[in-house]
Design an enzyme around this catalytic site. Structure first.
Site, PDB file in Angstrom:
ATOM      1  N   ASP A  97     158.281 -47.622  37.918  1.00  0.00           N
ATOM      2  CA  ASP A  97     157.594 -48.184  38.879  1.00  0.00           C
ATOM      3  C   ASP A  97     156.299 -48.956  37.444  1.00  0.00           C
ATOM      4  O   ASP A  97     155.172 -49.566  38.034  1.00  0.00           O
ATOM      5  CB  ASP A  97     157.101 -48.936  39.927  1.00  0.00           C
ATOM      6  N   GLU A 133     152.544 -50.988  41.323  1.00  0.00           N
ATOM      7  CA  GLU A 133     153.754 -50.717  40.705  1.00  0.00           C
ATOM      8  C   GLU A 133     154.948 -51.406  41.580  1.00  0.00           C
ATOM      9  O   GLU A 133     156.096 -51.805  41.148  1.00  0.00           O
ATOM     10  CB  GLU A 133     153.928 -48.750  41.465  1.00  0.00           C
ATOM     11  N   HIS A 210     145.191 -40.274  42.413  1.00  0.00           N
ATOM     12  CA  HIS A 210     144.728 -40.908  41.560  1.00  0.00           C
ATOM     13  C   HIS A 210     145.608 -42.642  41.491  1.00  0.00           C
ATOM     14  O   HIS A 210     145.965 -43.666  40.240  1.00  0.00           O
ATOM     15  CB  HIS A 210     145.933 -40.987  40.111  1.00  0.00           C
TER      16      HIS A 210
HETATM   17  N1  UDP Z   1     152.122 -32.849  37.998  1.00  0.00           N
HETATM   18  C1  UDP Z   1     151.813 -32.170  37.537  1.00  0.00           C
HETATM   19  N2  UDP Z   1     150.682 -31.840  36.870  1.00  0.00           N
HETATM   20  C2  UDP Z   1     149.947 -32.794  37.265  1.00  0.00           C
HETATM   21  C3  UDP Z   1     150.226 -33.163  39.369  1.00  0.00           C
HETATM   22  C4  UDP Z   1     151.323 -33.467  39.042  1.00  0.00           C
HETATM   23  O1  UDP Z   1     153.304 -31.794  36.663  1.00  0.00           O
HETATM   24  O2  UDP Z   1     149.167 -31.881  37.422  1.00  0.00           O
HETATM   25  C5  UDP Z   1     153.519 -33.976  37.934  1.00  0.00           C
HETATM   26  C6  UDP Z   1     154.171 -33.589  39.750  1.00  0.00           C
HETATM   27  O3  UDP Z   1     154.522 -32.305  39.680  1.00  0.00           O
HETATM   28  C7  UDP Z   1     155.519 -34.772  39.436  1.00  0.00           C
HETATM   29  C8  UDP Z   1     154.335 -36.298  38.992  1.00  0.00           C
HETATM   30  O4  UDP Z   1     153.150 -35.269  38.267  1.00  0.00           O
HETATM   31  O5  UDP Z   1     156.551 -34.173  39.575  1.00  0.00           O
HETATM   32  C9  UDP Z   1     154.191 -37.371  39.739  1.00  0.00           C
HETATM   33  O6  UDP Z   1     153.493 -37.641  39.146  1.00  0.00           O
HETATM   34  P1  UDP Z   1     152.163 -38.397  39.263  1.00  0.00           P
HETATM   35  O7  UDP Z   1     151.784 -38.126  40.772  1.00  0.00           O
HETATM   36  O8  UDP Z   1     150.934 -38.720  38.372  1.00  0.00           O
HETATM   37  O9  UDP Z   1     152.875 -39.806  39.511  1.00  0.00           O
HETATM   38  P2  UDP Z   1     153.852 -40.978  40.734  1.00  0.00           P
HETATM   39  O10 UDP Z   1     154.217 -40.028  40.979  1.00  0.00           O
HETATM   40  O11 UDP Z   1     152.531 -40.783  42.069  1.00  0.00           O
HETATM   41  O12 UDP Z   1     154.201 -41.973  39.611  1.00  0.00           O
END
Ligand code: UDP
Length: 377
Positions: A97, A133, A210
């Site tokens: 997204d 998103e 975030h």
């Molecule tokens: N993640 C990571 N290191 C961190 C924080 C998150 O590897 O310090 C990983 C987490 O395990 C997951 C992904 O990043 O697989 C999630 O990304 P984020 O939260 O940035 O984005 P969203 O999933 O909300 O789009």
């Protein structure tokens, strides 16, 4: 030979596309796979690409300081168009997204390149959360020709919205593949092991936040609530890998920077982050991917949002929504602290998000979809 372009630009896209790319590359007799990085994230992305040994065939380099979604979208559209003309792909794969995925899908549509959407059919039902998103994923559904859905609920959502069921494949979410791969093959760094070991007698609370729609007073108030909770309990330690967006780094430094038993860390590489999650007493997060990861790890999660596009994590008894107002977060933390019943009930359940073979299932579905189109003439 089918020419497949795979587009990514952010940390979660790389995590969730790596097993798909590997599955395509392992079928070199059928697929010619090209990877394109938009560069929407740079510092967050590089360690992932390096650790995973992921090849970037084309880098669009769109990242600028303090960029907004419109600028990212404009640059991705502009950069992809000539690439499509040059490579003439049979399929463009986008994931999730992000603005990269949305702009990629639109660029494909303009050039009549069929678009395949990985992680299709997620809906929060609120176009302002997650922002932008939720609208990105709705737009991608309109633009895509093929939809790779993680759960049965996601398939049903797509069908309800009028997507042809013959163009939907139930594949699971390749994020589960990535997590299982880390658990099976990767070790955490010495630094993160030492940090966890130092606090082994304490309850470990892991925070990530975030989301754009929470920037400002809402995110700051959540941090204050968590600070008060930690300060009042000697036996709790909080570890917060801080997202590099200035709205998050500034607030975290101001509100949590001087708090003992709160560790502000830079973003962690996936094995370190997964290790931290696996050792957590409680996770508090507004991340989408983390909601899926707790389902594999059997860990309790307070979701810092007022809705979720992943209701499966709540149905599995692992997640609770607490993001509607900071007082709610405070109340739920107090409740968990005095009555551990919910924490005790959160354990390993069948994973609603996939069997860890989603990359393979998506490659199978692509063969089926494109083979069918070919034979249909
Ligand atoms: N993640 C990571 N290191 C961190 C924080 C998150 O590897 O310090 C990983 C987490 O395990 C997951 C992904 O990043 O697989 C999630 O990304 P984020 O939260 O940035 O984005 P969203 O999933 O909300 O789009």
């Amino acid at each position: 030979m089918l020419r497949i372009l795979t587009l990514f630009g952010t940390r979660p896209e790389v995590i969730k596309l790596v097993s798909v790319i590997r599955a395509l590359e392992s079928r070199a007799d059928r697929f010619s796979a090209t990877t394109i990085c938009s560069g929407q994230h740079t510092t967050l992305l590089r360690p992932f690409l390096e650790r995973l040994g992921m090849r970037v065939d084309r880098d669009l380099n769109v990242m600028r300081q303090a960029q907004g979604p419109s600028e990212v979208a404009a640059r991705v559209l502009q950069a992809l168009d000539p690439l499509f003309a040059e490579i003439r792909p049979d399929l463009l794969l986008v994931q999730g997204d992000t603005t990269t995925a949305m702009a990629g899908a639109l660029a494909g549509f303009h050039r009549k390149v069929p678009v395949g959407h990985v992680e299709a059919g997620l809906r929060s039902g609120d176009s302002s959360s997650p922002f932008p998103e939720e609208v990105n994923r709705r737009l991608i559904t309109q633009l895509a020709s093929y939809h790779f859905a993680a759960t049965r609920g996601n398939v049903e959502t797509l069908v309800r919205e009028g997507v042809d069921p013959k163009r939907i494949a139930l594949t699971g979410n390749p994020g589960v593949d990535a997590l299982q791969d880390v658990l099976a093959h990767d070790k955490p760094s010495r630094a993160i092991e030492d940090l966890v070991h130092t606090h082994r007698e304490r309850r470990l609370l892991v925070l990530t936040t975030h989301r754009r729609e929470a920037f400002g007073p809402r995110m700051e108030e959540h941090m204050r609530v968590l600070r008060r909770f930690v300060e009042a309990r000697e036996d709790v330690v909080m570890v917060f890998p801080v997202h590099p967006n200035p709205s998050v780094t500034d607030a975290s430094r101001t509100i949590l920077g001087d708090c003992s038993r709160v560790h502000l860390l830079p973003p962690l590489d996936h094995p370190d982050f997964v290790y931290l999650l696996s050792r957590a007493w409680l996770i508090v997060s507004d991340s989408g991917g983390v909601q899926e990861e707790v389902a594999t790890l059997g860990k309790p999660l307070l979701i810092l949002r007022d809705n979720t596009e992943r209701p499966e994590v709540i149905e599995a008894g692992l997640g609770r929504l607490v993001g509607d107002c900071p007082e709610h977060l405070g109340q739920v933390l107090e409740e968990i602290d005095t009555d551990g019943a919910w924490l005790r009930s959160a354990g390993s359940r069948p994973n609603p998000f996939g069997d860890g073979q989603s990359g393979r299932h998506i490659a199978d579905a692509i063969e089926r979809f494109l083979g069918r189109e070919g034979s249909d003439g």
